[in-house]
Design a protein around this motif. Structure first.
Motif, mmCIF file in Angstrom:
data_model
loop_
_atom_site.group_PDB
_atom_site.id
_atom_site.type_symbol
_atom_site.label_atom_id
_atom_site.label_comp_id
_atom_site.label_asym_id
_atom_site.label_seq_id
_atom_site.Cartn_x
_atom_site.Cartn_y
_atom_site.Cartn_z
ATOM 1 N N ILE A 44 0.802 -1.240 0.124
ATOM 2 C CA ILE A 44 0.192 0.039 0.028
ATOM 3 C C ILE A 44 0.865 1.246 0.057
ATOM 4 O O ILE A 44 0.506 1.965 -0.632
ATOM 5 C CB ILE A 44 -1.027 0.034 1.251
ATOM 6 N N GLU A 45 1.968 1.106 0.740
ATOM 7 C CA GLU A 45 2.944 2.262 0.803
ATOM 8 C C GLU A 45 3.488 2.714 -0.469
ATOM 9 O O GLU A 45 3.996 3.909 -0.508
ATOM 10 C CB GLU A 45 4.062 2.083 1.682
ATOM 11 N N HIS A 46 3.267 1.998 -1.558
ATOM 12 C CA HIS A 46 3.822 2.262 -2.692
ATOM 13 C C HIS A 46 3.226 3.461 -3.706
ATOM 14 O O HIS A 46 3.639 4.101 -4.377
ATOM 15 C CB HIS A 46 3.996 0.990 -3.747
ATOM 16 N N GLY A 47 1.822 3.486 -3.301
ATOM 17 C CA GLY A 47 0.903 4.505 -4.017
ATOM 18 C C GLY A 47 1.360 5.820 -3.953
ATOM 19 O O GLY A 47 2.256 6.190 -3.009
ATOM 20 N N ALA A 48 1.071 6.725 -4.855
ATOM 21 C CA ALA A 48 1.542 8.130 -4.930
ATOM 22 C C ALA A 48 0.476 8.848 -4.133
ATOM 23 O O ALA A 48 1.257 9.846 -3.533
ATOM 24 C CB ALA A 48 1.720 8.645 -6.328
ATOM 25 N N ILE A 49 -0.674 8.771 -4.176
ATOM 26 C CA ILE A 49 -1.532 9.757 -3.695
ATOM 27 C C ILE A 49 -2.025 9.248 -2.382
ATOM 28 O O ILE A 49 -2.718 8.210 -2.074
ATOM 29 C CB ILE A 49 -2.844 10.136 -4.775
ATOM 30 N N LEU A 106 14.033 -15.306 -16.445
ATOM 31 C CA LEU A 106 15.201 -15.831 -16.846
ATOM 32 C C LEU A 106 16.122 -14.860 -17.661
ATOM 33 O O LEU A 106 15.525 -14.046 -18.359
ATOM 34 C CB LEU A 106 15.133 -17.228 -17.429
ATOM 35 N N ALA A 107 17.116 -15.485 -18.299
ATOM 36 C CA ALA A 107 18.080 -14.622 -19.068
ATOM 37 C C ALA A 107 18.674 -13.398 -18.885
ATOM 38 O O ALA A 107 18.625 -13.060 -17.598
ATOM 39 C CB ALA A 107 17.307 -14.655 -20.676
ATOM 40 N N LYS A 108 18.824 -12.317 -19.757
ATOM 41 C CA LYS A 108 19.187 -11.071 -19.281
ATOM 42 C C LYS A 108 17.871 -9.987 -19.340
ATOM 43 O O LYS A 108 17.034 -10.458 -20.085
ATOM 44 C CB LYS A 108 20.179 -10.664 -20.572
ATOM 45 N N PRO A 109 18.101 -9.096 -18.435
ATOM 46 C CA PRO A 109 16.919 -8.015 -18.534
ATOM 47 C C PRO A 109 16.687 -7.531 -19.948
ATOM 48 O O PRO A 109 17.729 -7.329 -20.508
ATOM 49 C CB PRO A 109 17.479 -6.882 -17.725
ATOM 50 N N ARG A 110 15.505 -7.443 -20.096
ATOM 51 C CA ARG A 110 15.075 -6.830 -21.558
ATOM 52 C C ARG A 110 14.866 -5.441 -21.528
ATOM 53 O O ARG A 110 14.533 -4.889 -22.700
ATOM 54 C CB ARG A 110 14.089 -7.502 -22.115
ATOM 55 N N SER A 111 15.105 -4.744 -20.752
ATOM 56 C CA SER A 111 14.820 -3.339 -20.493
ATOM 57 C C SER A 111 15.656 -2.711 -19.653
ATOM 58 O O SER A 111 16.229 -3.375 -18.481
ATOM 59 C CB SER A 111 13.293 -2.934 -20.308
ATOM 60 N N LYS A 112 15.825 -1.224 -19.352
ATOM 61 C CA LYS A 112 16.770 -0.846 -18.518
ATOM 62 C C LYS A 112 16.041 -0.907 -17.120
ATOM 63 O O LYS A 112 16.730 -1.042 -16.077
ATOM 64 C CB LYS A 112 16.702 0.698 -18.705
ATOM 65 N N GLU A 113 14.483 -0.661 -16.810
ATOM 66 C CA GLU A 113 13.848 -0.771 -15.732
ATOM 67 C C GLU A 113 14.249 -1.961 -15.100
ATOM 68 O O GLU A 113 14.218 -2.315 -14.063
ATOM 69 C CB GLU A 113 12.434 -0.553 -15.856
ATOM 70 N N ALA A 114 14.128 -3.305 -16.084
ATOM 71 C CA ALA A 114 14.183 -4.586 -15.559
ATOM 72 C C ALA A 114 15.526 -4.796 -15.002
ATOM 73 O O ALA A 114 15.788 -5.292 -13.941
ATOM 74 C CB ALA A 114 13.707 -5.531 -16.355
ATOM 75 N N GLY A 115 16.554 -4.003 -15.429
ATOM 76 C CA GLY A 115 18.099 -4.178 -15.016
ATOM 77 C C GLY A 115 18.119 -3.590 -13.820
ATOM 78 O O GLY A 115 19.077 -3.852 -12.964
ATOM 79 N N LYS A 116 17.317 -2.582 -13.297
ATOM 80 C CA LYS A 116 17.375 -1.776 -12.251
ATOM 81 C C LYS A 116 16.552 -2.309 -10.950
ATOM 82 O O LYS A 116 16.448 -1.469 -9.965
ATOM 83 C CB LYS A 116 17.283 -0.445 -12.289
ATOM 84 N N ALA A 117 15.712 -3.395 -11.226
ATOM 85 C CA ALA A 117 14.785 -3.943 -10.071
ATOM 86 C C ALA A 117 15.489 -4.393 -8.810
ATOM 87 O O ALA A 117 16.564 -4.634 -9.041
ATOM 88 C CB ALA A 117 14.001 -5.064 -10.866
ATOM 89 N N MET A 118 14.724 -4.233 -7.702
ATOM 90 C CA MET A 118 15.259 -4.465 -6.717
ATOM 91 C C MET A 118 14.183 -5.546 -6.000
ATOM 92 O O MET A 118 13.198 -5.678 -6.220
ATOM 93 C CB MET A 118 15.177 -3.247 -5.691
ATOM 94 N N GLU A 119 14.841 -6.437 -4.955
ATOM 95 C CA GLU A 119 13.921 -7.351 -4.268
ATOM 96 C C GLU A 119 12.621 -6.561 -3.851
ATOM 97 O O GLU A 119 13.161 -5.530 -3.290
ATOM 98 C CB GLU A 119 14.897 -8.258 -3.448
ATOM 99 N N ALA A 120 11.704 -7.266 -3.444
ATOM 100 C CA ALA A 120 10.706 -6.737 -2.771
ATOM 101 C C ALA A 120 10.666 -6.759 -1.312
ATOM 102 O O ALA A 120 11.472 -7.510 -0.877
ATOM 103 C CB ALA A 120 9.250 -7.421 -3.060
ATOM 104 N N PRO A 121 10.149 -5.624 -0.604
ATOM 105 C CA PRO A 121 10.412 -5.729 0.931
ATOM 106 C C PRO A 121 9.709 -6.656 1.539
ATOM 107 O O PRO A 121 8.910 -7.568 1.184
ATOM 108 C CB PRO A 121 9.765 -4.250 1.136
#
Lengths: 313, 646
Positions: free
Chosen positions: B103-108, B453-468
C-alpha cells in the motif's frame, strides 16, 4: 513400505539406470547400419557418459539456479517415474506407485524444468528448443491421455503394475484392441524421445532441433545427467509399451530365478523394439514442424478408435 | 463461537472506519498499519470459528438483525460454508500481510486511506455472502462485495484502461446481480420465503428455470466463458493485492453459490451436469489458449483464472452426471476434486498475483517483453513465483496436481457408465482436459522463463530490486501451503473424511528428494570443477538481450497451430520509392489477434442498448404537445387492453 517394495525399487531403478544407455547406442547402431555405415560400438554411450563425468562444468554468466538444478530434477523425476513401470518383477500393491496419470505428470515435470533451463542462458537456440518442445508436448498430451484412458478402459484399472498383471494372467487375444493402442503408444514413444519424423536426435545446429537445443548450455556431469535422463525416459516408455502387450516373462514375485527371467526376457524384447525404432527412423524424413499435428492425429485416432471399439462391443 | 465470529466482524468494521477517520483528521501513515493489524486480528477470529465448524462439524447459527420478520440478516455456518469462510480467511490473511508494504507504494495519500478502508470491507462482505443464511442477506452482502470491489478496481482512475475495466466490471457485475435477483424472486414467488433451504420446494420446471438464472448469475461472477470479459480487464487494472483477492477469493464465492444452490438445495437434473461440463470445458481450454497469447503479466494470470474456474466447474458437472447414475466413487472424486481445486486455486493464484505485483512494482511495467533477468535481482520472489507456476501447471507433488488428478480419475470413471453417448462425450472432455493442462504448463514456462530468466530486456528490469519483506512473507506462507497441500494431499483428504482412490504423494516426494540428494552429493563428493563462461552463440562477439527468445516468439508455434481460434491477422504494408516497386521506403507489419467475444458478442450487444437508449432519450426531448400525444396514446392503449382482458 515393506521389504518387497524396497527391493523392487532398488532393483528396478538400478536396472533402468544401467540398461538405458545401451539402448541409445543400439538405436544409433541400427540407424548407421541402415545407412550403410559401421556405426559406433554398442558401449559408446557408456564411454561418453564416463568421459562427461570427468569433465568440468561450465555455466553461462546469464544463467541462474534453474540451469544448475534442472539436471538433478530431471533425473530424479524420471527415475521416480521408472518405479511406476515394473521391469524386474511386479511388486505387491503399494499406494503411491503405479497410477498412470501420476506417471505421465512426473514426465511432464521433467520436461517443464528442461524447458526452463533452455530459456535460462538467454541463447536463441535454447529458447527455440523450449518453445518447440512445449508446443509438441501440448499437442501430443491429449493423445497420450487418450491412449492411457483406452488402456485403463480395456484393462479396468489405472494402476500400471496391475495392467501388466492383468495382461499377464490373460492372453492378448482377450484384449485385442490393445494392439491398436500399442500403435498409438509407439507414435507417442517416437514423439517423446524426440525421434526422426518429429525431431532429429543427431543434429546439434540445424533448425530442426528441439531436444538437443534445450540442453545446449549443459556441460560436463550435468550434460551426462541430461543424457542419462533422456535414456531413462526412452527406456521406461519402451517398457510401458512392451509390458502392456507382451508382458510374458515378467515375474509376479521376488525370486532370484523370476527376476533373472524377467530381466533376460525384457532385454530380448527391448532389443527387438529398439531395432524396430531404428529401422522406422531410417524410413522417414523429418516432418515440417507445423505438419506435426497431422501425424499426432493418427495416434489420437487409433486410441479413440480403440475406445469406440471397446464401447460398442 | 459467537464472540469470536461477531468480534471478528466488528474488528473488520473498525479497520474499515479507522482510515476514513484518519482521512478526516489528517492522521499519518501509522493509521494504515493499525488498520491492517486490526484486519489481521479480525480475519484470524473469523477463520478460527470457521475451522472449528469445519472440523467438529458444529453448525453455527446466529440472527444479527431483523429488518422485518421476513427480511433478516442471519448467518449460518455449516460444513460447506465453513470451508469457504476458512479459505477466504486464509488467503485474505496473506494478502493483508502483503498489503503492509504494498500500500505504501501508491502516490496519492488520500487514495491509500481509501484503499486501506475498503480492503477490510471487501473481505468482510465476501465472508458474509458465504455465511448468509437467507437469500436476502446473501444478495445484500453480494452487492456490498460488488461495489466495494468496483471502487478498488478504480484505484488508478485516471488511466483510460482502468476506466474501461471499471465500466466492464460494473456492468457485468450488475448483470450477475440481476440474474440472481430473478432467481431469488422466483423462489420467493413460489415459496413465500427467502430461506435458502426452501428452494427445494419449487416445482421441477421452475427449478430448471431457477438453475439457468443462477448459473448465469454466478457464472458471470466466476468468469465462465462467455461471461468472462470483465475478468482480464478488472484483474489487470486493480492493485495487485486486490487482484489476488479478486481472483483467489471473489471468484470462489460464485463457486460457493453454485455449489450451495445446485447441489445442496435443488436436486440437479442430468442436463445441468452437461451444461456445467460443456461451459467448464470451453472455459478451461479457451482460457488457457487466450492466456498463451497474452503478454500482460496480470492479464495472463487473469485468463488462467478463467481456465481454473473452468476446471472447477467441470468437476461440478461430472459430479452431477455421476450422481445421477449413482456411481458413488467417481461422483465423490469429482466433487472433492472440484472443492479441493477451489482451495488450491485460491492459494496458488493469489500467490502468483502477489509475486506478479512485486515484479510489476519493481519494473514499472506489466509487459513481460520488457522484463527478464529478474531471477538475479529478485531471487526470493522468483522462487515463490516458480512454486506458484509449478502448482498451477499441475506438476506433482504440488497441490494443483493433487486436485486435477482427482478430476482425471473421475473422468476415467466414465467407463463404468452404461450409456455409450455419454461415455464418448466424457472421453472428448478428457482429451480437452489433457490439452488444457499441457497448455497451462507451456504458458507458465513462458511466463517464468521470459519474466525471470536470461538477461534483462529493458533498463527498468535491469534496475529492479527485491521486494520488501512484507511482500515476501505473505506469498511465502501461500507457497509453503502449496507444497504441504500437495505432498500430504492423500493424508489430508483422509483426515477430512473421504476415502478416495487417489495416489499417495508422500512416498513419491520422499524418493524425489532422496534421488536429488544422492546426485547432488555425488557431484559434491567428486568435487567437479566449475567455471563461469559465456552463453555459446555461434561465435557472436557479445550477447545482447535482443538475441533472446521473446514471449511472442515463444508462443508463436501455438498461435500458428490454433490459428482458427485466434484468427490471427497478419498485415504487411509497404511504401516504395519508385513506381516499379523495387526499393522499399517504409514497411509496417502488424500481427493482431481477433477478440472474438469482445468484437462479436459484447460490443454488438452494448451498441444495441446504446442505440435503443438513444432512441428513447430522443423521444424525451420534445415539447409539451408531443407529451400530451404520448399521454393520449397511452390512455387509448390502456383502454383497449382493459377492454380485451376485463
Amino acid at each position: 513400505m515393506n521389504w518387497n517394495m524396497i527391493l523392487y525399487i532398488v532393483l528396478n531403478t538400478a536396472f533402468v539406470f544401467l540398461f538405458a544407455p545401451l539402448l541409445i547406442s543400439l538405436i544409433k547402431k541400427v540407424k548407421a547400419l541402415c545407412q550403410g555405415r559401421h556405426g559406433t560400438p554398442l558401449l559408446q554411450t557408456y564411454f561418453q557418459l564416463f568421459k562427461l563425468f570427468k569433465k568440468e562444468i561450465i555455466y553461462s554468466d546469464n544463467s541462474s539456479f534453474i540451469q544448475r538444478i534442472s539436471p538433478y530434477l530431471n533425473i530424479a523425476f524420471l527415475l521416480v517415474a521408472s518405479i511406476f513401470v515394473p521391469i524386474v518383477f511386479i511388486p505387491a500393491q503399494e499406494s503411491g506407485f503405479g497410477n498412470i496419470i501420476l506417471f505421465l505428470y512426473l514426465m511432464v515435470c521433467a520436461r517443464f524444468f528442461m524447458a526452463l533451463s533452455g530459456l535460462d542462458a538467454g541463447s536463441t537456440f535454447g529458447g527455440m528448443g523450449s518453445s518447440r518442445e512445449m508446443t509438441i508436448a501440448s499437442i501430443i498430451e491429449p493423445t497420450t491421455l487418450m491412449a492411457c484412458a483406452a488402456i485403463a478402459f480395456i484393462l479396468k484399472t489405472t494402476d500400471i503394475p496391475q495392467m501388466f498383471g492383468t495382461v499377464l494372467n490373460g492372453s492378448i487375444l482377450q484384449y485385442l484392441p490393445l494392439l491398436l493402442v500399442a500403435c498409438s503408444l509407439f507414435i507417442i514413444l517416437i514423439v517423446e524421445t524426440a525421434r526422426v519424423p518429429v525431431d532429429n536426435p543427431e543434429t546439434h545446429l540445424e533448425l530442426t532441433m528441439v531436444h538437443e537445443a534445450m540442453i545446449l548450455e549443459q556441460s560436463g556431469p550435468k550434460l551426462a545427467l541430461m543424457e542419462l535422463s533422456y535414456g531413462i525416459k526412452q527406456l521406461i516408455l519402451m517398457a510401458l509399451l512392451i509390458n502392456i502387450i507382451f508382458p510374458w516373462g515378467l515375474a509376479t514375485d521376488a525370486t532370484v530365478s523370476g527376476i533373472l527371467i524377467s530381466v533376460a526376457s525384457f532385454i530380448v524384447k527391448a532389443v527387438i523394439l529398439a531395432v524396430a525404432i531404428g529401422v522406422f527412423e531410417s524410413f522417414f524424413a523429418k516432418i515440417r514442424f507445423f505438419r506435426l499435428p497431422d501425424f499426432f492425429i493418427i495416434a489420437f485416432f487409433l486410441s479413440f478408435a480403440t475406445i469406440l471399439f471397446e464401447l460398442l462391443s | 463461537m459467537e464472540i469470536l465470529f461477531l468480534g471478528g466482524c466488528a474488528l473488520l468494521l473498525l479497520a474499515c472506519a479507522l482510515p476514513l477517520v484518519s482521512l478526516l483528521f489528517k492522521l499519518g501513515k501509522a493509521s494504515h498499519r493499525i488498520a491492517l493489524f486490526i484486519t489481521l486480528a479480525g480475519i484470524s477470529c473469523i477463520t478460527t470459528t470457521a475451522l472449528i465448524c469445519f472440523f467438529t462439524g458444529a453448525d453455527y447459527q446466529q440472527l444479527i438483525y431483523a429488518l422485518t420478520p421476513e427480511l433478516t440478516f442471519s448467518i449460518h455456518l455449516d460444513k460447506l460454508a465453513a470451508f469457504f469462510v476458512a479459505l477466504i480467511g486464509f488467503v485474505a490473511f496473506c494478502a493483508v500481510i502483503y498489503s503492509f508494504n504494498y500500500i505504501e507504494h501508491g502516490a496519492i495519500e488520500k487514495r491509500k486511506h481509501v484503499l486501506t478502508a475498503l480492503l477490510p470491507l471487501f473481505i468482510l462482505s465476501m465472508i458474509m455472502v458465504v455465511a448468509a443464511d437467507n437469500m436476502f442477506a446473501l444478495l445484500f452482502f453480494w452487492e456490498i462485495m460488488s461495489i466495494s470491489s468496483f471502487f478498488l478496481v478504480m484505484y488508478d482512475r485516471e488511466k483510460a484502461e482502468t476506466q474501461k475495466a471499471g465500466i466492464f466490471y460494473f456492468v457485468m457485475t450488475q448483470l450477475s446481480t440481476f440474474f440472481l435477483f430473478i432467481a431469488f424472486l422466483l423462489v420467493y414467488r413460489y415459496t413465500g420465503t427467502f430461506d435458502i433451504e426452501a428452494t427445494d420446494a419449487l416445482p421441477q420446471a421452475v427449478k430448471s428455470f431457477a438453475f439457468i438464472a443462477l448459473f448465469i448469475g454466478f457464472g458471470t461472477k466466476a468468469g465462465l466463458i462467455p461471461f468472462h470479459k470483465w475478468l482480464p480487464y478488472a484483474h489487470s487494472a486493480s492493485p495487485s493485492n486486490i487482484s489476488a483477492l479478486m481472483s483467489g477469493v471473489m471468484l470462489k464465492i460464485a463457486i460457493y453459490g453454485l455449489c450451495r444452490f445446485t447441489f445442496d438445495v435443488l436436486q440437479p437434473e442430468l442436463w445441468w451436469g452437461f451444461v456445467l461440463l460443456v461451459f467448464g470445458t470451453v472455459s478451461a481450454v479457451l482460457g488457457v489458449i487466450y492466456a498463451l497469447k497474452e503478454h500482460d503479466l496480470k492479464k495472463l494470470l487473469a485468463y488462467h483464472s478463467i481456465e481454473n474456474i473452468g476446471i472447477i466447474v467441470v468437476g461440478l458437472g461430472l459430479y452431477v452426471i455421476f450422481n445421477h447414475y449413482g456411481l458413488q466413487t467417481p461422483a465423490n472424486l469429482s466433487l472433492v476434486g472440484a472443492l479441493f481445486h477451489t482451495l488450491n486455486h485460491a492459494i496458488f493464484k493469489s500467490l502468483l498475483f502477489m509475486t506478479a505485483g512485486s515484479v510489476v512494482q519493481a519494473t514499472g511495467t506489466r509487459n513481460i517483453e520488457e522484463m527478464g533477468g529478474l531471477v538475479k535481482k529478485m531471487p526470493v520472489t522468483a522462487v515463490l513465483f516458480l512454486i506458484g507456476s509449478c502448482a498451477i501447471s499441475a506438476l506433482p507433488p504440488l497441490n494443483g496436481f493433487a486436485s486435477e488428478i482427482m478430476i482425471f480419475l473421475s473422468y476415467l470413471g466414465a467407463f463404468e457408465l452404461d450409456n455409450p453417448v455419454i461415455e464418448i462425450v466424457m472421453v472428448i472432455g478428457l482429451a480437452a482436459f489433457a490439452l488444457m493442462s499441457a497448455l497451462a504448463a507451456t504458458c507458465f514456462v513462458k511466463a517464468f522463463g521470459i519474466v525471470f530468466l536470461a538477461k534483462p530486456r529493458s533498463k527498468e528490469a535491469g534496475k529492479a530490486m527485491e521486494a520488501p519483506p512484507g511482500m515476501l512473507v505473505g506469498p511465502a506462507i501461500l507457497a509453503l501451503t502449496c507444497i504441504v497441500l500437495g505432498v500430504f494431499s492423500f493424508q489430508i483428504i483422509k483426515a477430512v473424511g473421504y476415502e478416495l482412490p487417489v495416489p499417495d504423494m508422500l512416498p513419491v516426494s520422499i524418493l524425489l528428494l532422496l534421488i536429488t540428494a544422492i546426485f547432488v552429493g555425488l557431484l559434491k563428493l567428486f568435487r567437479v570443477p566449475v567455471r563461469i563462461g559465456e552463453t555459446w552463440g555461434c561465435g557472436i562477439q557479445k550477447q545482447t538481450p535482443a538475441m533472446e527468445y521473446t514471449a511472442t516468439g515463444f508462443s508463436e508455434p501455438i498461435v500458428t497451430i490454433f490459428k482458427l481460434i485466434y484468427r490471427t491477422k497478419k498485415t504487411n504494408e509497404k511504401e516504395y520509392f519508385d513506381p516499379a516497386k523495387s526499393i522499399t521506403k517504409h514497411t509496417k507489419a502488424k500481427i493482431a489477434t481477433f477478440q472474438f467475444f469482445e468484437e462479436r458478442v459484447y460490443m454488438p450487444l452494448a451498441n444495441l442498448f446504446m442505440k435503443s437508449a438513444a432512441f428513447i432519450s430522443e423521444k424525451h426531448n420534445k415539447d409539451l404537445e408531443t407529451f400530451i400525444l404520448y399521454a393520449f396514446i397511452t390512455v387509448v392503449l390502456l383502454l383497449v387492453a382493459a377492454g380485451l382482458w376485463l
